[in-house]
Design a protein around this motif. Sequence first.
Motif, mmCIF file in Angstrom:
data_model
loop_
_atom_site.group_PDB
_atom_site.id
_atom_site.type_symbol
_atom_site.label_atom_id
_atom_site.label_comp_id
_atom_site.label_asym_id
_atom_site.label_seq_id
_atom_site.Cartn_x
_atom_site.Cartn_y
_atom_site.Cartn_z
ATOM 1 N N PRO A 1 15.844 97.249 -7.357
ATOM 2 C CA PRO A 1 17.456 97.805 -6.867
ATOM 3 C C PRO A 1 18.427 98.098 -7.987
ATOM 4 O O PRO A 1 18.897 99.044 -7.892
ATOM 5 C CB PRO A 1 17.899 96.359 -6.292
ATOM 6 C CG PRO A 1 17.088 95.294 -6.844
ATOM 7 C CD PRO A 1 15.782 95.783 -7.332
ATOM 8 N N SER A 2 17.892 97.688 -9.330
ATOM 9 C CA SER A 2 18.928 97.953 -10.289
ATOM 10 C C SER A 2 18.685 99.604 -10.824
ATOM 11 O O SER A 2 19.256 100.141 -11.581
ATOM 12 C CB SER A 2 18.894 97.246 -11.490
ATOM 13 O OG SER A 2 17.442 97.262 -11.956
ATOM 14 N N THR A 3 17.336 100.106 -10.405
ATOM 15 C CA THR A 3 17.124 101.549 -10.811
ATOM 16 C C THR A 3 17.074 102.554 -9.569
ATOM 17 O O THR A 3 17.189 103.789 -9.678
ATOM 18 C CB THR A 3 15.685 101.543 -11.455
ATOM 19 O OG1 THR A 3 14.641 100.746 -10.803
ATOM 20 C CG2 THR A 3 15.764 100.729 -13.003
ATOM 21 N N ALA A 4 16.787 101.913 -8.396
ATOM 22 C CA ALA A 4 16.795 102.658 -7.265
ATOM 23 C C ALA A 4 17.930 103.328 -6.831
ATOM 24 O O ALA A 4 19.090 102.509 -6.876
ATOM 25 C CB ALA A 4 16.098 101.931 -6.168
ATOM 26 N N ARG A 5 18.102 104.669 -6.700
ATOM 27 C CA ARG A 5 19.555 105.131 -6.162
ATOM 28 C C ARG A 5 19.291 105.812 -4.837
ATOM 29 O O ARG A 5 18.999 107.020 -4.711
ATOM 30 C CB ARG A 5 19.817 106.416 -7.193
ATOM 31 C CG ARG A 5 20.159 105.624 -8.489
ATOM 32 C CD ARG A 5 20.590 106.797 -9.418
ATOM 33 N NE ARG A 5 20.684 106.084 -10.955
ATOM 34 C CZ ARG A 5 21.625 105.695 -11.435
ATOM 35 N NH1 ARG A 5 22.718 105.398 -10.764
ATOM 36 N NH2 ARG A 5 21.714 105.008 -12.630
ATOM 37 N N ALA B 1 20.830 100.902 -5.769
ATOM 38 C CA ALA B 1 20.838 99.944 -4.701
ATOM 39 C C ALA B 1 21.501 98.710 -4.991
ATOM 40 O O ALA B 1 22.131 97.911 -4.136
ATOM 41 C CB ALA B 1 19.417 99.673 -4.216
ATOM 42 N N ALA B 2 21.270 98.288 -6.229
ATOM 43 C CA ALA B 2 22.198 96.981 -6.800
ATOM 44 C C ALA B 2 23.558 97.092 -6.676
ATOM 45 O O ALA B 2 24.309 95.932 -6.236
ATOM 46 C CB ALA B 2 21.557 96.636 -8.328
ATOM 47 N N GLU B 3 24.347 98.174 -6.840
ATOM 48 C CA GLU B 3 25.451 98.295 -6.698
ATOM 49 C C GLU B 3 25.991 98.290 -5.518
ATOM 50 O O GLU B 3 27.125 97.689 -5.134
ATOM 51 C CB GLU B 3 25.998 99.522 -7.416
ATOM 52 C CG GLU B 3 25.809 99.369 -9.051
ATOM 53 C CD GLU B 3 25.991 100.869 -9.771
ATOM 54 O OE1 GLU B 3 26.369 101.137 -10.883
ATOM 55 O OE2 GLU B 3 25.598 101.907 -9.008
ATOM 56 N N ALA B 4 25.094 98.836 -4.549
ATOM 57 C CA ALA B 4 25.521 98.935 -2.921
ATOM 58 C C ALA B 4 25.633 97.362 -2.388
ATOM 59 O O ALA B 4 26.317 97.068 -1.614
ATOM 60 C CB ALA B 4 24.530 99.793 -2.344
ATOM 61 N N LEU B 5 24.497 96.700 -2.858
ATOM 62 C CA LEU B 5 24.361 95.443 -2.370
ATOM 63 C C LEU B 5 25.613 94.638 -2.908
ATOM 64 O O LEU B 5 26.065 93.770 -2.265
ATOM 65 C CB LEU B 5 23.042 94.749 -3.099
ATOM 66 C CG LEU B 5 22.846 93.398 -2.469
ATOM 67 C CD1 LEU B 5 22.713 93.172 -1.006
ATOM 68 C CD2 LEU B 5 21.362 92.809 -3.293
ATOM 69 N N ALA B 6 25.926 94.664 -4.213
ATOM 70 C CA ALA B 6 27.050 94.061 -4.733
ATOM 71 C C ALA B 6 28.559 94.383 -3.910
ATOM 72 O O ALA B 6 29.245 93.202 -4.283
ATOM 73 C CB ALA B 6 27.025 94.293 -6.137
ATOM 74 N N SER B 7 28.415 95.581 -3.506
ATOM 75 C CA SER B 7 29.716 95.948 -2.877
ATOM 76 C C SER B 7 29.858 94.891 -1.503
ATOM 77 O O SER B 7 30.956 94.703 -1.142
ATOM 78 C CB SER B 7 29.650 97.437 -2.566
ATOM 79 O OG SER B 7 28.704 97.633 -1.629
ATOM 80 N N VAL B 8 28.760 94.286 -1.053
ATOM 81 C CA VAL B 8 29.017 93.751 0.296
ATOM 82 C C VAL B 8 28.416 92.191 0.188
ATOM 83 O O VAL B 8 28.647 91.541 1.094
ATOM 84 C CB VAL B 8 28.284 94.548 1.428
ATOM 85 C CG1 VAL B 8 28.836 96.022 1.719
ATOM 86 C CG2 VAL B 8 26.800 94.602 1.097
ATOM 87 N N ALA B 9 27.805 91.803 -0.889
ATOM 88 C CA ALA B 9 27.127 90.565 -0.775
ATOM 89 C C ALA B 9 27.282 89.804 -2.151
ATOM 90 O O ALA B 9 26.347 89.004 -2.448
ATOM 91 C CB ALA B 9 25.729 90.693 -0.494
ATOM 92 N N LYS B 10 28.515 89.572 -2.649
ATOM 93 C CA LYS B 10 28.609 88.991 -3.996
ATOM 94 C C LYS B 10 28.515 87.684 -3.573
ATOM 95 O O LYS B 10 29.025 87.252 -2.389
ATOM 96 C CB LYS B 10 30.020 89.321 -4.755
ATOM 97 C CG LYS B 10 29.880 90.893 -5.344
ATOM 98 C CD LYS B 10 31.096 91.203 -6.013
ATOM 99 C CE LYS B 10 30.964 92.520 -6.700
ATOM 100 N NZ LYS B 10 32.353 92.755 -7.425
ATOM 101 N N PRO B 11 28.204 86.549 -4.634
ATOM 102 C CA PRO B 11 27.979 86.904 -5.980
ATOM 103 C C PRO B 11 26.465 87.070 -5.997
ATOM 104 O O PRO B 11 25.594 86.691 -5.352
ATOM 105 C CB PRO B 11 28.366 85.670 -6.725
ATOM 106 C CG PRO B 11 28.337 84.530 -5.662
ATOM 107 C CD PRO B 11 28.616 85.151 -4.304
#
Length: 232
Positions: free
Chosen positions: A53-57, A139-149
Motif C-alpha cells: 500500500p505504500s507504493t501502490a498508487r 493506497a496507504a495515504e488513502a487508507l490513512a485518510s479514513v482509518a487512522k491510526p
Amino acid sequence: MSRRRSRGPVGLLAVLGLLLTLFAASPALAASYRYWSFWEGTGGKWGYATQGPSTARPADGTTLGFRFSVSKDAGAEAAQPRTGADFEAVCGGTAAAEGKKRVALVVDFGVPGDAPAGETPPQEAPRTACAQVAPEATAAEALASVAKPLRYNGAALLCAISGYPKSGCGEPIADAEPQASASAAAPSSGGGSSGGASSGGGSGPSAGLLAGVAAVAALGAAAVWQSRRRRR
C-alpha cells in the motif's frame, strides 16, 4: 583403538539427533501468519495486490481491500475481505471533486478466532469508506485518510489499521494454534501485501523441513553401516 571406534558412530549419531531436533523446532513448522493482507478489486472480485500500500498508487474509481486474519499462505490463498469489491456501493454517493480522486476502501477486521490473545476485532462486519485524496496519493495515504491510526514496522509493513491490533506484526503462528479464518473467510486482503510475511505454502511441513529430515535419516543410516563395517 577399539574404544575410539565405538565412540565414533555414537558421537555422530548424537550430533545427528541434535540436528533433527533443530529441524523439528525450526520456523518451517510455523506455516501460518497473522497479518493485514492487501487486495485490489476488479470486476467485483478481489485479487491479491502486487504492490504494498505504500507504493501502490490507485487510479480514480479503484476499490481496495484490507483483511486481518491468520492465513496459511501470504498470497492469493489468504482470507479475502468478506464483502464484494463494489466501487459504486462504497463511493456511489460521493460526488467527484476537481483535483481529487475517489478510492473505495473495504477494511475487514476479521473474526474473533484470528485476533491476538486479549484482543477482539473492533467490529464484526467489514468497514467501508470512500476516500477523496490527491491524484498522486498512494493506497496507504488513502487508507490513512479514513482509518487512522495506522501502525507500521521498521520494514514498512502495515501492522495495524484503526489501532488494531495493538501489538504484533505479521508474526508466524504455530500450527497448533486455532485458525478460524480457514473456514470462516471468503476473500481476504493480502498481496503486495499490507505486508504479509511469506510462508512456505501448502498445508503440511515445508519441503525444506522434509529434505532436512531425510538428510539426517540418511546420514544416520550411513553411520550405522560404517559402525558395523568396522566391527567386522
